[in-house]
Design a protein around this motif. Structure first.
Motif, short mmCIF file in Angstrom:
data_model
loop_
_atom_site.label_atom_id
_atom_site.label_comp_id
_atom_site.label_asym_id
_atom_site.label_seq_id
_atom_site.Cartn_x
_atom_site.Cartn_y
_atom_site.Cartn_z
N SER A 17 -20.11 39.96 -7.99
CA SER A 17 -20.58 38.71 -7.96
C SER A 17 -19.95 37.55 -8.64
O SER A 17 -18.96 37.70 -9.34
CB SER A 17 -22.08 38.92 -8.80
OG SER A 17 -22.81 39.88 -8.06
N GLU B 77 -16.07 35.79 -11.69
CA GLU B 77 -16.22 37.00 -10.76
C GLU B 77 -16.58 38.14 -11.70
O GLU B 77 -15.89 38.24 -13.04
CB GLU B 77 -15.20 37.48 -10.03
CG GLU B 77 -15.09 36.22 -8.83
CD GLU B 77 -14.03 36.55 -7.86
OE1 GLU B 77 -13.37 37.79 -7.85
OE2 GLU B 77 -13.82 35.69 -6.97
N GLU C 127 -18.64 42.31 -11.97
CA GLU C 127 -19.29 43.55 -11.51
C GLU C 127 -20.41 44.13 -12.52
O GLU C 127 -20.11 44.36 -13.74
CB GLU C 127 -18.56 44.55 -11.46
CG GLU C 127 -18.69 45.92 -10.58
CD GLU C 127 -19.14 45.43 -9.15
OE1 GLU C 127 -20.14 45.96 -8.68
OE2 GLU C 127 -18.28 44.79 -8.55
N GLN D 95 -27.64 44.60 -13.17
CA GLN D 95 -27.77 44.13 -11.66
C GLN D 95 -28.92 43.25 -11.57
O GLN D 95 -29.15 42.35 -10.86
CB GLN D 95 -27.91 45.36 -11.02
CG GLN D 95 -26.86 46.23 -10.81
CD GLN D 95 -26.72 47.52 -10.42
OE1 GLN D 95 -27.94 47.94 -9.87
NE2 GLN D 95 -25.53 48.26 -10.31
N ASP E 239 -28.34 39.72 -12.67
CA ASP E 239 -27.69 38.96 -11.63
C ASP E 239 -28.43 38.56 -10.49
O ASP E 239 -28.36 37.33 -10.10
CB ASP E 239 -26.43 39.76 -10.91
CG ASP E 239 -25.68 39.37 -9.87
OD1 ASP E 239 -25.37 38.07 -10.02
OD2 ASP E 239 -25.17 40.12 -9.09
N LYS E 240 -28.98 39.24 -9.77
CA LYS E 240 -30.25 38.84 -8.79
C LYS E 240 -31.06 38.00 -9.28
O LYS E 240 -31.59 37.06 -8.49
CB LYS E 240 -30.96 40.05 -8.37
CG LYS E 240 -30.20 41.23 -7.55
CD LYS E 240 -30.99 42.39 -7.12
CE LYS E 240 -30.39 43.19 -6.27
NZ LYS E 240 -29.14 43.64 -6.81
N ASP F 257 -25.90 32.88 -13.80
CA ASP F 257 -25.73 31.54 -13.59
C ASP F 257 -26.17 30.34 -14.48
O ASP F 257 -25.36 29.59 -14.94
CB ASP F 257 -26.41 31.04 -12.25
CG ASP F 257 -25.74 31.78 -10.97
OD1 ASP F 257 -25.66 32.94 -10.98
OD2 ASP F 257 -25.37 31.16 -10.01
#
Length: 153
Positions: free
Chosen positions: A2, A102, A104, A111, A114-115, A120
């Motif tokens: 990501s 970047e 992982e 996870q 991140d979604k 961000d």
């Protein structure tokens, strides 16, 4: 992998912004979740972070460093992460700092985070806190002006 890209404009000269960014051990003062960064050598750092209650430690290698322009790094072993921060002179007293990461995400928590765009928002918040940190001080806490050449493929 990501990725995230964020930037901020800081009201300090490019040299001041760059020099402060090279003071990795100061990162916990403005980076959320970063508990400690130790400079092991000119090109190696050791990080202790806490993300959503998950503590991780990893080493990161500086893969490229050009004074007043950029610092690039990648993790070595464990957590997979790489990034670059660039510095763009806008005028004598203003600099744009751009951060590209970047990573992982591991495990369900990372996870999901991140979604949901948590990385961000954290990157954006870290840059805003860097802006506040350096603008309040008006000068860097130290500097490392050495260069690290990008490894050849």
């Amino acid at each position: 992998m990501s990725g995230v890209t964020e930037h901020v404009e800081v009201a300090v000269p490019v040299r001041t912004a760059y020099d402060q960014w090279t003071q990795f051990e100061e990162f916990p003062q403005f980076m959320e979740g970063v508990q400690e960064v130790r400079q092991l050598s000119e090109t190696m750092t050791h990080w202790t972070v806490d993300i959503a209650g998950v503590k991780r430690e990893f080493d990161a290698e500086i893969t490229e460093q050009l004074p007043d322009e950029r610092v690039a790094w990648r993790s070595t072993g464990g957590t997979q992460q790489a990034g670059v921060v660039t510095f763009h002179r806008l005028d004598e007293a203003k600099t744009r700092v751009t951060l590209q990461l970047e990573f992982e995400p591991h495990g369900v928590v990372e996870q999901a985070g991140d979604k949901l765009g948590i990385v961000d928002r954290r990157a954006k918040g870290d840059l805003e806190r860097f802006k506040t940190f350096i603008e309040r001080r008006g000068q860097e806490t130290g500097a490392w002006r050495g260069s690290v050449d990008r490894p050849q493929p």
